[in-house]
Motif scaffolding. Structure first.
Motif, PDB file in Angstrom:
ATOM      1  N   GLN A  11      -1.807  -2.789  -1.296  1.00 38.48           N
ATOM      2  CA  GLN A  11      -1.866  -1.805  -2.378  1.00 38.48           C
ATOM      3  C   GLN A  11      -3.228  -1.114  -2.444  1.00 38.48           C
ATOM      4  OE1 GLN A  11       0.781  -0.956  -4.345  1.00 38.48           O
ATOM      5  NE2 GLN A  11       1.978  -2.273  -2.992  1.00 38.48           N
ATOM      6  N   GLY A  12      -4.047  -1.328  -1.437  1.00 39.53           N
ATOM      7  CA  GLY A  12      -5.322  -0.629  -1.360  1.00 39.53           C
ATOM      8  C   GLY A  12      -6.423  -1.196  -2.232  1.00 39.53           C
ATOM      9  N   HIS A  13      -6.388  -2.464  -2.501  1.00 38.69           N
ATOM     10  CA  HIS A  13      -7.432  -3.068  -3.339  1.00 38.69           C
ATOM     11  C   HIS A  13      -8.804  -3.054  -2.672  1.00 38.69           C
ATOM     12  CE1 HIS A  13      -4.770  -4.406  -6.527  1.00 38.69           C
ATOM     13  NE2 HIS A  13      -3.913  -4.821  -5.595  1.00 38.69           N
ATOM     14  N   GLY A  14      -8.838  -3.032  -1.362  1.00 41.02           N
ATOM     15  CA  GLY A  14     -10.092  -2.820  -0.656  1.00 41.02           C
ATOM     16  C   GLY A  14     -10.994  -4.028  -0.507  1.00 41.02           C
ATOM     17  N   ARG A  15     -10.548  -5.160  -0.940  1.00 39.58           N
ATOM     18  CA  ARG A  15     -11.419  -6.336  -0.821  1.00 39.58           C
ATOM     19  C   ARG A  15     -11.594  -6.749   0.636  1.00 39.58           C
ATOM     20  NH1 ARG A  15      -9.211  -9.956  -5.925  1.00 39.58           N
ATOM     21  NH2 ARG A  15      -9.377  -8.274  -7.461  1.00 39.58           N
ATOM     22  N   CYS A  16     -10.577  -6.556   1.424  1.00 37.98           N
ATOM     23  CA  CYS A  16     -10.656  -6.977   2.834  1.00 37.98           C
ATOM     24  C   CYS A  16     -11.757  -6.226   3.569  1.00 37.98           C
ATOM     25  CB  CYS A  16      -9.311  -6.781   3.514  1.00 37.98           C
ATOM     26  SG  CYS A  16      -8.641  -5.121   3.366  1.00 37.98           S
ATOM     27  N   TYR A  17     -11.774  -4.919   3.463  1.00 37.69           N
ATOM     28  CA  TYR A  17     -12.798  -4.184   4.215  1.00 37.69           C
ATOM     29  C   TYR A  17     -14.160  -4.227   3.559  1.00 37.69           C
ATOM     30  CZ  TYR A  17     -10.497  -0.345   1.558  1.00 37.69           C
ATOM     31  OH  TYR A  17      -9.896   0.424   0.600  1.00 37.69           O
ATOM     32  N   ALA A  18     -14.224  -4.592   2.256  1.00 37.12           N
ATOM     33  CA  ALA A  18     -15.528  -4.832   1.630  1.00 37.12           C
ATOM     34  C   ALA A  18     -16.117  -6.160   2.112  1.00 37.12           C
ATOM     35  CB  ALA A  18     -15.383  -4.836   0.109  1.00 37.12           C
ATOM     36  N   LEU A  19     -15.273  -7.171   2.232  1.00 43.81           N
ATOM     37  CA  LEU A  19     -15.748  -8.512   2.582  1.00 43.81           C
ATOM     38  C   LEU A  19     -15.866  -8.719   4.092  1.00 43.81           C
ATOM     39  CD1 LEU A  19     -13.580 -10.505   0.043  1.00 43.81           C
ATOM     40  CD2 LEU A  19     -16.068 -10.341   0.021  1.00 43.81           C
ATOM     41  N   ALA A  20     -15.053  -8.035   4.853  1.00 48.92           N
ATOM     42  CA  ALA A  20     -15.038  -8.245   6.304  1.00 48.92           C
ATOM     43  C   ALA A  20     -14.957  -6.887   7.018  1.00 48.92           C
ATOM     44  CB  ALA A  20     -13.850  -9.129   6.691  1.00 48.92           C
ATOM     45  N   PRO A  21     -16.027  -6.097   6.912  1.00 49.94           N
ATOM     46  CA  PRO A  21     -15.981  -4.734   7.472  1.00 49.94           C
ATOM     47  C   PRO A  21     -15.916  -4.685   8.991  1.00 49.94           C
ATOM     48  CG  PRO A  21     -18.182  -5.259   6.655  1.00 49.94           C
ATOM     49  CD  PRO A  21     -17.277  -6.379   6.200  1.00 49.94           C
ATOM     50  N   ASP A  22     -16.225  -5.794   9.640  1.00 42.84           N
ATOM     51  CA  ASP A  22     -16.079  -5.812  11.097  1.00 42.84           C
ATOM     52  C   ASP A  22     -14.626  -5.970  11.527  1.00 42.84           C
ATOM     53  OD1 ASP A  22     -18.812  -5.598  11.349  1.00 42.84           O
ATOM     54  OD2 ASP A  22     -19.117  -7.750  11.647  1.00 42.84           O
ATOM     55  N   LEU A  23     -13.796  -6.418  10.596  1.00 46.09           N
ATOM     56  CA  LEU A  23     -12.402  -6.710  10.928  1.00 46.09           C
ATOM     57  C   LEU A  23     -11.424  -5.725  10.321  1.00 46.09           C
ATOM     58  CD1 LEU A  23     -12.429 -10.580  10.394  1.00 46.09           C
ATOM     59  CD2 LEU A  23     -12.816  -9.314  12.507  1.00 46.09           C
ATOM     60  N   PHE A  24     -11.818  -5.107   9.196  1.00 48.46           N
ATOM     61  CA  PHE A  24     -10.911  -4.216   8.472  1.00 48.46           C
ATOM     62  C   PHE A  24     -11.620  -2.918   8.122  1.00 48.46           C
ATOM     63  CE2 PHE A  24      -9.635  -8.553   7.508  1.00 48.46           C
ATOM     64  CZ  PHE A  24      -8.267  -8.530   7.722  1.00 48.46           C
ATOM     65  N   ASP A  25     -10.853  -1.860   8.080  1.00 46.30           N
ATOM     66  CA  ASP A  25     -11.348  -0.568   7.607  1.00 46.30           C
ATOM     67  C   ASP A  25     -10.280  -0.003   6.678  1.00 46.30           C
ATOM     68  OD1 ASP A  25     -12.956   1.621   7.269  1.00 46.30           O
ATOM     69  OD2 ASP A  25     -12.928   2.229   9.382  1.00 46.30           O
ATOM     70  N   ALA A  26     -10.598   1.130   6.080  1.00 43.74           N
ATOM     71  CA  ALA A  26      -9.657   1.795   5.187  1.00 43.74           C
ATOM     72  C   ALA A  26      -9.080   3.026   5.864  1.00 43.74           C
ATOM     73  CB  ALA A  26     -10.371   2.215   3.910  1.00 43.74           C
ATOM     74  N   ASP A  27      -7.822   3.293   5.582  1.00 44.85           N
ATOM     75  CA  ASP A  27      -7.278   4.568   6.046  1.00 44.85           C
ATOM     76  C   ASP A  27      -7.614   5.644   5.008  1.00 44.85           C
ATOM     77  OD1 ASP A  27      -5.415   4.449   3.964  1.00 44.85           O
ATOM     78  OD2 ASP A  27      -3.702   4.015   5.278  1.00 44.85           O
ATOM     79  N   ASP A  28      -7.126   6.835   5.180  1.00 39.52           N
ATOM     80  CA  ASP A  28      -7.491   7.939   4.302  1.00 39.52           C
ATOM     81  C   ASP A  28      -7.060   7.719   2.864  1.00 39.52           C
ATOM     82  OD1 ASP A  28      -8.606   9.215   6.443  1.00 39.52           O
ATOM     83  OD2 ASP A  28      -6.891  10.525   6.819  1.00 39.52           O
ATOM     84  N   GLU A  29      -6.116   6.833   2.642  1.00 42.81           N
ATOM     85  CA  GLU A  29      -5.621   6.576   1.287  1.00 42.81           C
ATOM     86  C   GLU A  29      -6.118   5.246   0.728  1.00 42.81           C
ATOM     87  OE1 GLU A  29      -1.438   7.039   2.206  1.00 42.81           O
ATOM     88  OE2 GLU A  29      -1.482   9.047   1.328  1.00 42.81           O
ATOM     89  N   GLY A  30      -6.991   4.580   1.470  1.00 41.71           N
ATOM     90  CA  GLY A  30      -7.564   3.331   0.980  1.00 41.71           C
ATOM     91  C   GLY A  30      -6.797   2.084   1.345  1.00 41.71           C
ATOM     92  N   TYR A  31      -5.748   2.256   2.098  1.00 45.29           N
ATOM     93  CA  TYR A  31      -5.023   1.081   2.579  1.00 45.29           C
ATOM     94  C   TYR A  31      -5.756   0.500   3.785  1.00 45.29           C
ATOM     95  CZ  TYR A  31      -1.237   2.775  -0.391  1.00 45.29           C
ATOM     96  OH  TYR A  31      -0.511   3.198  -1.466  1.00 45.29           O
ATOM     97  N   ALA A  32      -5.519  -0.776   4.019  1.00 47.56           N
ATOM     98  CA  ALA A  32      -6.265  -1.460   5.069  1.00 47.56           C
ATOM     99  C   ALA A  32      -5.784  -1.081   6.468  1.00 47.56           C
ATOM    100  CB  ALA A  32      -6.134  -2.969   4.879  1.00 47.56           C
ATOM    101  N   LEU A  33      -6.742  -1.057   7.363  1.00 52.10           N
ATOM    102  CA  LEU A  33      -6.487  -0.987   8.795  1.00 52.10           C
ATOM    103  C   LEU A  33      -7.128  -2.217   9.426  1.00 52.10           C
ATOM    104  CD1 LEU A  33      -7.544   2.726   9.444  1.00 52.10           C
ATOM    105  CD2 LEU A  33      -5.195   1.846   9.351  1.00 52.10           C
ATOM    106  N   VAL A  34      -6.442  -2.832  10.341  1.00 50.53           N
ATOM    107  CA  VAL A  34      -7.009  -3.979  11.056  1.00 50.53           C
ATOM    108  C   VAL A  34      -7.691  -3.462  12.321  1.00 50.53           C
ATOM    109  CG1 VAL A  34      -6.546  -6.222  12.088  1.00 50.53           C
ATOM    110  CG2 VAL A  34      -5.151  -5.435  10.173  1.00 50.53           C
TER     111      VAL A  34
END
Ligand code: F3S
Length: 64
Positions: A11-34
């Motif tokens: 749902q785009g909470h963004g905790r994954c890419y905040a906590l593990a930016p080497d593993l996750f990024d955000a797409d244009d809508e804030g959803y996670a990308l692995v």
């Protein structure tokens, strides 16, 4: 170990890419990308698990 990401649950909470930016990024809508595919390096497993533990939607799991 590898990351399993369920895009339907994200749902785009963004905790994954905040906590593990080497593993996750955000797409244009804030959803996670692995950012990694396949087996995690040993030093990536803890970060992946941290992201999984902090996703409110349980969209990420770290599996053998
Ligand atoms: Fe999505 Fe969870 Fe990350 S909702 S943006 S996978 S913290």
């Amino acid at each position: 170990m590898h990351i399993v990401f369920d895009r339907e649950k994200c749902q785009g909470h963004g905790r994954c890419y905040a906590l593990a930016p080497d593993l996750f990024d955000a797409d244009d809508e804030g959803y996670a990308l692995v950012l990694v595919s396949g087996e995690l390096a040993d030093d990536q497993v803890a970060a992946a698990q941290l992201a999984a533990d902090n996703c409110p939607e349980y969209a990420i799991t770290v599996e053998a």
